[in-house]
Each structure stands twice: as C-alpha cells, then as structure tokens.
Design a protein around this motif. Structure first.
Motif, PDB file in Angstrom:
ATOM      1  N   LYS A   6       7.461  15.664  17.822  1.00 37.22           N
ATOM      2  CA  LYS A   6       8.044  14.120  18.262  1.00 37.22           C
ATOM      3  C   LYS A   6       6.869  13.035  17.951  1.00 37.22           C
ATOM      4  N   ASP A   7       5.906  13.562  18.813  1.00 40.15           N
ATOM      5  CA  ASP A   7       4.561  12.675  18.765  1.00 40.15           C
ATOM      6  C   ASP A   7       4.029  12.206  17.637  1.00 40.15           C
ATOM      7  N   PHE A   8       4.193  13.259  16.617  1.00 41.60           N
ATOM      8  CA  PHE A   8       3.645  12.930  15.346  1.00 41.60           C
ATOM      9  C   PHE A   8       4.664  12.113  14.375  1.00 41.60           C
ATOM     10  N   ILE A   9       5.927  12.381  14.507  1.00 39.39           N
ATOM     11  CA  ILE A   9       7.232  11.382  13.934  1.00 39.39           C
ATOM     12  C   ILE A   9       6.935  10.065  14.430  1.00 39.39           C
ATOM     13  N   HIS A  10       6.449   9.845  15.852  1.00 38.86           N
ATOM     14  CA  HIS A  10       6.660   8.405  16.487  1.00 38.86           C
ATOM     15  C   HIS A  10       5.328   8.008  15.871  1.00 38.86           C
ATOM     16  N   PHE A  11       4.290   8.616  15.450  1.00 37.88           N
ATOM     17  CA  PHE A  11       2.778   7.930  14.969  1.00 37.88           C
ATOM     18  C   PHE A  11       3.306   7.289  13.677  1.00 37.88           C
ATOM     19  N   LEU A  12       4.089   8.221  12.898  1.00 34.09           N
ATOM     20  CA  LEU A  12       4.565   8.033  11.493  1.00 34.09           C
ATOM     21  C   LEU A  12       5.202   6.507  11.290  1.00 34.09           C
ATOM     22  N   MET A  13       6.277   6.444  12.296  1.00 34.26           N
ATOM     23  CA  MET A  13       7.123   5.543  12.301  1.00 34.26           C
ATOM     24  C   MET A  13       6.333   4.053  12.992  1.00 34.26           C
ATOM     25  N   VAL A  14       5.755   4.472  14.167  1.00 28.51           N
ATOM     26  CA  VAL A  14       5.275   3.041  14.867  1.00 28.51           C
ATOM     27  C   VAL A  14       3.884   2.674  14.225  1.00 28.51           C
ATOM     28  N   GLU A  15       2.844   3.509  14.185  1.00 31.93           N
ATOM     29  CA  GLU A  15       1.649   3.185  13.734  1.00 31.93           C
ATOM     30  C   GLU A  15       1.477   3.136  12.343  1.00 31.93           C
ATOM     31  N   LYS A  16       1.999   3.944  11.593  1.00 32.05           N
ATOM     32  CA  LYS A  16       1.739   3.832  10.151  1.00 32.05           C
ATOM     33  C   LYS A  16       2.791   3.014   9.562  1.00 32.05           C
ATOM     34  N   GLY A  17       3.976   2.937  10.121  1.00 33.94           N
ATOM     35  CA  GLY A  17       5.006   1.894   9.569  1.00 33.94           C
ATOM     36  C   GLY A  17       5.596   2.433   8.241  1.00 33.94           C
ATOM     37  N   LEU A  18       5.848   3.927   8.291  1.00 30.54           N
ATOM     38  CA  LEU A  18       6.552   4.418   7.061  1.00 30.54           C
ATOM     39  C   LEU A  18       7.937   4.225   6.919  1.00 30.54           C
ATOM     40  N   ALA A  19       8.476   4.199   5.685  1.00 27.58           N
ATOM     41  CA  ALA A  19       9.900   3.970   5.527  1.00 27.58           C
ATOM     42  C   ALA A  19      10.592   5.199   6.324  1.00 27.58           C
TER      43      ALA A  19
END
Length: 296
Positions: A6-19
């Motif tokens: 969950k933390d990793f997915i949050h990182f991808l969405m919020v910090e990396k801004g991936l689609a």
C-alpha cells in the motif's frame, strides 16, 4: 506485506505521479508476487526474500505460459518495489540486483499507409452530430500523435485553435505543447461549435470529447468507434488505439522530420523509444523498392 505494498502504491501515485493504468499494472504484478512468496515459498517478511525466491517466481510465470514481455514487466515491478523498500529502510538488501530482464523480440508497430489514413479520415459523416465528433478525434490523433488516454483527457481549455496548438498532459504528469495542422483545427472548431453543445446537453463540463450521455468519452468508447470506422473504411489491418500515433510518427520521419522533434511531440522520455520508427521507415522503403524497382 500488504501494508508495504500500500505504501509503495501510494508512492507511485502521489510522489511519482504515474498514470492510473500504470499504477494498477504495478499493483496487479506485485499482488501475484506476494501471493507466491507467501503461499509457495512460505516467506513471512520481505527481508527473507532472496534472488533464488524471485527466480522461482519467474520460473512459475514461465511455466504458466506468460510471455517474455509479461515476465519483463513483472521484473520491473518487483525491482522498483524492492528498491523502494531498501530506500525506506524497510529491508536491508535488494534481491533483484543481479536479475536480468529476458530478451524480448522487438515487434515493429502496425502502421497505416497515407492512403489508408486518408480513407479512414473520410469515413465520418460530417453532416451528423457524431460524425463531426469522430472526424475531429481522428484528425486530432493523426495531427498530433497523442495517446488515446491523452485524447480523452483533453479539456476544451487545452485546445488553442487561434494559435494552432494543444496542451497535453502525458505520462508522469508531464506537460507538452503540440502544434495542430489546419485540417485538424477546422475539424475541431466545427465540432466545438456545432456538435459538442448538442452532446453536452445541459451539463457543465470542460471535457472536449463527449459521449451520448454528455459525459467524457471513455477509452473503451473511443475503441468501439475506431473499430467501426476502420471496418467502414475497408481497412483490413488489425488496428489498435495506438495505430494513428504510430502512423503519425512514421509519416513524419518518412518526410524528413527530425527524430528529436518527433520524440518531443510523442512525449518519449528516451529517444531509443522513438528510434523504433526509423526501423519501420527502413522496412517500408525496402518494401517499396522490391515492389517497384524493375531490377529488384
């Protein structure tokens, strides 16, 4: 492990801004990976994962008929996940360090000939409401090479007809400005003035392309429209939503466009991704030569 995912997915969405589609792909790959290491390898913490564990998972994918492309994607997801865990000090080692991605056969993209694009662009009935919309979408895709996901995300405020360009937000939330040709400008203007108000009904929306309910057109909705128009145009090639994007890039390079300029318009982070179109143009040149040269 679920909390760490969950933390990793949050990182991808919020910090990396991936689609969103990219994030969903990561999550799906990693869920199957975690399920395997918990149930098959009987591992209880991610610190216990070794290179051998990951190789066993890749062997499992291969034995279940997964393609080299799918396995390569899983490796990329697993590697990013373990690098994140190491960076966040959740684990003290990265077991993916010496794992290589399988070699993949580079498939050349399907490209339409200029005549086929012309036939496709002439199919929509511009005397009808939906025809004006479909014509505008096809002209815009071929004029700019944007992705279908970018097309359906466009708002009216992203289109600057007087100045002849569109503003597009692509992968990684990166903005790019792409020029529009006159034919695309005309088709979009007719759609905005004559067709979009009818489709919008009384709804308040800035979405550029709308469906019959007055909502933003979906990717699936566009795909159905494209398949229908392709059939009507008599094109027998197997099209994908990216076919016009591939055709845009190939036709530009065939006519002498600079590779860097095409890279910028397509929104490719790495020029090596754009270079695949140079292989397409070479193949097409060989085909033309063999068909028309008297001594070929």
């Amino acid at each position: 492990m679920r909390d760490q995912l969950k933390d990793f997915i949050h990182f991808l969405m919020v910090e990396k801004g991936l689609a969103n589609n990219t994030v969903v792909s990561y999550e799906r790959d990693l869920k199957s990976y975690i399920l395997f290491i918990k149930n098959v390898e009987e591992i209880h913490t991610l610190d216990e994962v070794s290179r051998t564990t990951i190789l066993q998972f890749l062997k499992f994918l291969n034995e279940n008929g997964k393609s080299s492309k799918t396995i390569a994607r899983h490796i990329a997801s697993i590697r990013s996940f373990h690098q994140f865990l190491l960076r966040e000090k959740v684990t003290n080692q990265d077991p993916t360090v010496h794992i290589d991605r399988p070699k993949q056969e580079q498939k050349l993209p399907q490209v339409l000939a200029v005549e086929e694009v012309q036939a496709l662009l002439e199919v929509p009935d511009v005397h009808k409401m939906y025809g004006k919309r479909d014509k505008a979408m096809l002209e815009l895709l071929y004029a700019t090479g944007i992705r279908v996901s970018e097309l359906i995300s466009l708002n009216v405020s992203d289109v600057h007809l007087a100045m002849g360009f569109i503003r597009c937000i692509g992968k990684g939330n990166k903005e790019r400005i792409i020029p529009l040709g006159k034919l695309a400008q005309e088709a979009i203007q007719i759609y905005i003035e004559e067709s979009r108000p009818q489709l919008r009904k009384k709804k308040t929306t800035d979405a550029l392309f709308l469906n019959h309910l007055g909502n933003r057109l979906s990717r699936q909705g566009f795909w159905k429209i494209l398949k229908k128009l392709t059939k009507e145009a008599g094109i027998e090639k197997e099209l994908t939503p990216h076919t016009l994007r591939h055709s845009f890039a190939t036709h530009l390079l065939e006519n002498g466009a600079d590779l860097r300029a095409v890279q910028e318009m397509l929104g490719h982070a790495d020029i090596s991704t754009t270079q695949i179109y140079t292989h397409v143009t070479k193949n097409r040149m060989k085909d033309v030569y063999s068909r028309f040269h008297p001594r070929a």
